[in-house]
Each structure stands twice: as C-alpha cells, then as structure tokens.
Scaffold this motif. Structure first.
Motif, PDB file in Angstrom:
ATOM      1  N   ARG A 291      78.117  56.106 -23.680  1.00 41.00           N
ATOM      2  CA  ARG A 291      79.289  56.881 -24.016  1.00 41.00           C
ATOM      3  C   ARG A 291      80.135  57.842 -23.049  1.00 41.00           C
ATOM      4  NH1 ARG A 291      74.996  60.788 -25.693  1.00 41.00           N
ATOM      5  NH2 ARG A 291      73.980  59.908 -24.109  1.00 41.00           N
ATOM      6  N   PHE A 292      81.387  57.673 -23.422  1.00 45.15           N
ATOM      7  CA  PHE A 292      82.255  58.187 -22.622  1.00 45.15           C
ATOM      8  C   PHE A 292      82.783  59.623 -23.282  1.00 45.15           C
ATOM      9  CE2 PHE A 292      87.046  59.214 -22.061  1.00 45.15           C
ATOM     10  CZ  PHE A 292      86.969  59.090 -20.657  1.00 45.15           C
ATOM     11  N   ALA A 293      82.333  60.937 -22.740  1.00 47.49           N
ATOM     12  CA  ALA A 293      82.490  62.094 -23.300  1.00 47.49           C
ATOM     13  C   ALA A 293      83.054  62.870 -22.325  1.00 47.49           C
ATOM     14  CB  ALA A 293      81.201  62.513 -23.757  1.00 47.49           C
ATOM     15  N   VAL A 294      84.531  63.229 -22.274  1.00 44.75           N
ATOM     16  CA  VAL A 294      85.178  64.124 -21.283  1.00 44.75           C
ATOM     17  C   VAL A 294      85.849  65.382 -22.086  1.00 44.75           C
ATOM     18  CG1 VAL A 294      85.356  62.235 -19.982  1.00 44.75           C
ATOM     19  CG2 VAL A 294      87.158  62.839 -21.300  1.00 44.75           C
ATOM     20  N   SER A 295      85.945  66.530 -21.366  1.00 48.37           N
ATOM     21  CA  SER A 295      86.802  67.515 -21.616  1.00 48.37           C
ATOM     22  C   SER A 295      87.883  67.603 -21.009  1.00 48.37           C
ATOM     23  CB  SER A 295      86.271  68.851 -21.322  1.00 48.37           C
ATOM     24  OG  SER A 295      87.010  69.850 -21.892  1.00 48.37           O
ATOM     25  N   ASP A 296      89.349  67.616 -21.449  1.00 48.75           N
ATOM     26  CA  ASP A 296      90.761  67.509 -20.788  1.00 48.75           C
ATOM     27  C   ASP A 296      91.576  68.073 -21.602  1.00 48.75           C
ATOM     28  OD1 ASP A 296      91.941  66.955 -18.495  1.00 48.75           O
ATOM     29  OD2 ASP A 296      90.887  65.112 -18.023  1.00 48.75           O
ATOM     30  N   VAL A 297      92.882  68.187 -21.046  1.00 48.10           N
ATOM     31  CA  VAL A 297      94.009  68.833 -21.611  1.00 48.10           C
ATOM     32  C   VAL A 297      94.712  67.496 -22.313  1.00 48.10           C
ATOM     33  CG1 VAL A 297      96.141  69.886 -21.291  1.00 48.10           C
ATOM     34  CG2 VAL A 297      94.388  70.617 -20.290  1.00 48.10           C
TER      35      VAL A 297
ATOM     36  N   PHE B 255      87.949  67.639 -26.616  1.00 47.35           N
ATOM     37  CA  PHE B 255      86.744  66.789 -26.497  1.00 47.35           C
ATOM     38  C   PHE B 255      87.427  65.299 -26.592  1.00 47.35           C
ATOM     39  CE2 PHE B 255      83.787  70.488 -27.370  1.00 47.35           C
ATOM     40  CZ  PHE B 255      83.927  71.055 -26.060  1.00 47.35           C
ATOM     41  N   VAL B 256      87.314  64.581 -25.383  1.00 47.52           N
ATOM     42  CA  VAL B 256      87.624  63.174 -25.865  1.00 47.52           C
ATOM     43  C   VAL B 256      86.502  62.169 -25.696  1.00 47.52           C
ATOM     44  CG1 VAL B 256      88.944  61.159 -25.020  1.00 47.52           C
ATOM     45  CG2 VAL B 256      89.823  63.553 -24.687  1.00 47.52           C
ATOM     46  N   ARG B 257      86.038  61.533 -26.848  1.00 47.64           N
ATOM     47  CA  ARG B 257      84.810  60.630 -26.853  1.00 47.64           C
ATOM     48  C   ARG B 257      85.249  59.070 -27.377  1.00 47.64           C
ATOM     49  NH1 ARG B 257      83.690  65.448 -29.805  1.00 47.64           N
ATOM     50  NH2 ARG B 257      82.189  66.839 -28.782  1.00 47.64           N
ATOM     51  N   ALA B 258      84.156  58.426 -26.765  1.00 41.43           N
ATOM     52  CA  ALA B 258      84.479  56.933 -27.110  1.00 41.43           C
ATOM     53  C   ALA B 258      83.076  56.304 -26.691  1.00 41.43           C
ATOM     54  CB  ALA B 258      85.713  56.350 -26.343  1.00 41.43           C
ATOM     55  N   THR B 259      82.916  55.189 -27.305  1.00 38.65           N
ATOM     56  CA  THR B 259      81.711  54.387 -27.033  1.00 38.65           C
ATOM     57  C   THR B 259      81.900  52.935 -26.515  1.00 38.65           C
ATOM     58  OG1 THR B 259      80.529  55.733 -28.864  1.00 38.65           O
ATOM     59  CG2 THR B 259      79.356  53.725 -27.928  1.00 38.65           C
TER      60      THR B 259
END
Length: 216
Positions: free
Chosen positions: A111-117, A198-202
C-alpha cells in the motif's frame, strides 16, 4: 518536517509483522510490532542523527534509518508492505520517478498511503514557480486528477484522493505572505484550489500464471 502519529493512523494502518517505509527519518516501531520492520528515509545527516538518537533512547531494534532520496530509494525490489510520508512528494521535481520507485520497493499487494498538498483545478503560473511556496509544499503540488493518472500509469490500482482540508481565501493569503507575491491579488485566484489530502493506492497482488505458481 514531522508527521504526527494521528495523521499516519488516519492514512493507513500498518500491521504487525509487516515492513513499513516512511519517507522521512522517524517512524513508530510499535506500529509494526516486534516481528515487523520499520525503515525511515532521509537525505540529511542531521535528521538521520536525530532519528538514530531517538531510536537509541526508545531501545527500538526493529527500526533502520537509511540515507537517500525518494527518487532512488536504497531498498531492494518488493521489500516493504506500506509506504507513508507527509508533504514530501511535492518537494520532488520528478514525481513520476518517485512513484515508480515507490511501486518498485512495494511488495505485491503493498500500500502507498501518503499525506500531501493537492491542487484542484488551475492555479496562476507565478504561484507554481515560486520557490518559497515549493519549500512549503504548495507550488510543487500535483493536480488532483494528474496525481491519480500518474499512480495508474506507474501500475498502481485503487488510486484515490481524500481531501482533509480545503484552503480558503484567508489560508491562501497566509501562505502567500513572505513569498514576494501580492497576497491580495493571488489569494482570491487560488481560494479552494489547494487542499491537504490523503493519497492512497495499492500495488496489484501477483496474479496466478498457472497451476504451479498458485500451488495447484
């Protein structure tokens, strides 16, 4: 920059026994448990020294801090279960390369799970090119659909963006101060166009290629 545990918990839940990479030095080893592994990545000796001192004080043995850049992560292919970060990707000038590296080091199903603008819509060119705003993770922000497209192009699936705060005109005026730009002129033009998210991807799990690879 620091990432609070509350933010990370809202972004993704690491599991005991997994390997997690945080793109910044510093990560709670407790979140992956004693059988898991936590990596912290940073490009500065100062942050790595601080992180290692915190590791020593905590007596954490399942944490390793790596010196490197997010465009070239010093880990082998398919080595981590989850990648987390807070306002780091926007600082890179080659976000496609960052996402390809993230995809490479994630295990299948990772899982890719980041917090960003993230940007929603067009913003003035002067804002995009302002160095002070780059340092503040604003000017380098990807447009919402562009971010999703880049993730899919790299190979990720289930790409999503969840806004957590949409910046209003008073917020815009605040982060324009000290940039050399006319806050009054630009604030109204970018109201509602920047958001924390929150940006998420798998990374797709391995598909069955025949009876042997699936244990049949």
């Amino acid at each position: 920059m620091t990432t609070q545990d509350s933010t990370l918990k809202a972004t993704v839940k690491e599991k005991y026994g997994q390997a997690a990479l945080r793109v910044q030095a510093g990560l709670s080893a407790k979140r992956v448990g004693p059988t898991g592994k936590a990596y912290g990545l940073d490009m500065t000796d100062e942050m790595l020294a601080l992180a290692n001192e915190n590791k020593r004080r905590a007596g954490a043995e399942n944490v390793e801090f790596l010196k490197g850049e997010i465009e070239q992560i010093p880990l082998p292919d398919a080595s981590v279960d989850v990648i987390i970060s807070n306002c780091v990707i926007n600082l890179s000038g080659d976000k496609g390369k960052v996402l390809r590296e993230a995809f490479r080091v994630l295990k299948p199903g990772g899982r890719f799970a980041v917090s960003d603008v993230v940007v929603r819509g067009d913003v003035p060119a002067a804002v995009k090119t302002n160095m002070e705003l780059w340092i503040g993770c604003v000017a380098g922000a990807l447009e919402e659909q562009e971010f999703v497209t880049l993730l899919k192009d790299v190979g990720f699936e289930k790409a999503s963006i969840e806004p957590t705060r949409v910046y209003k005109v008073e917020d815009a005026a605040a982060f324009l101060n000290g940039t050399g730009l006319d806050a009054q002129e630009f604030a109204s033009q970018i109201e509602g166009k920047f958001m924390s998210a929150f940006v998420r991807a798998t990374k797709p799990a391995k598909s069955c290629c025949g009876p042997d690879c699936c244990g049949g």
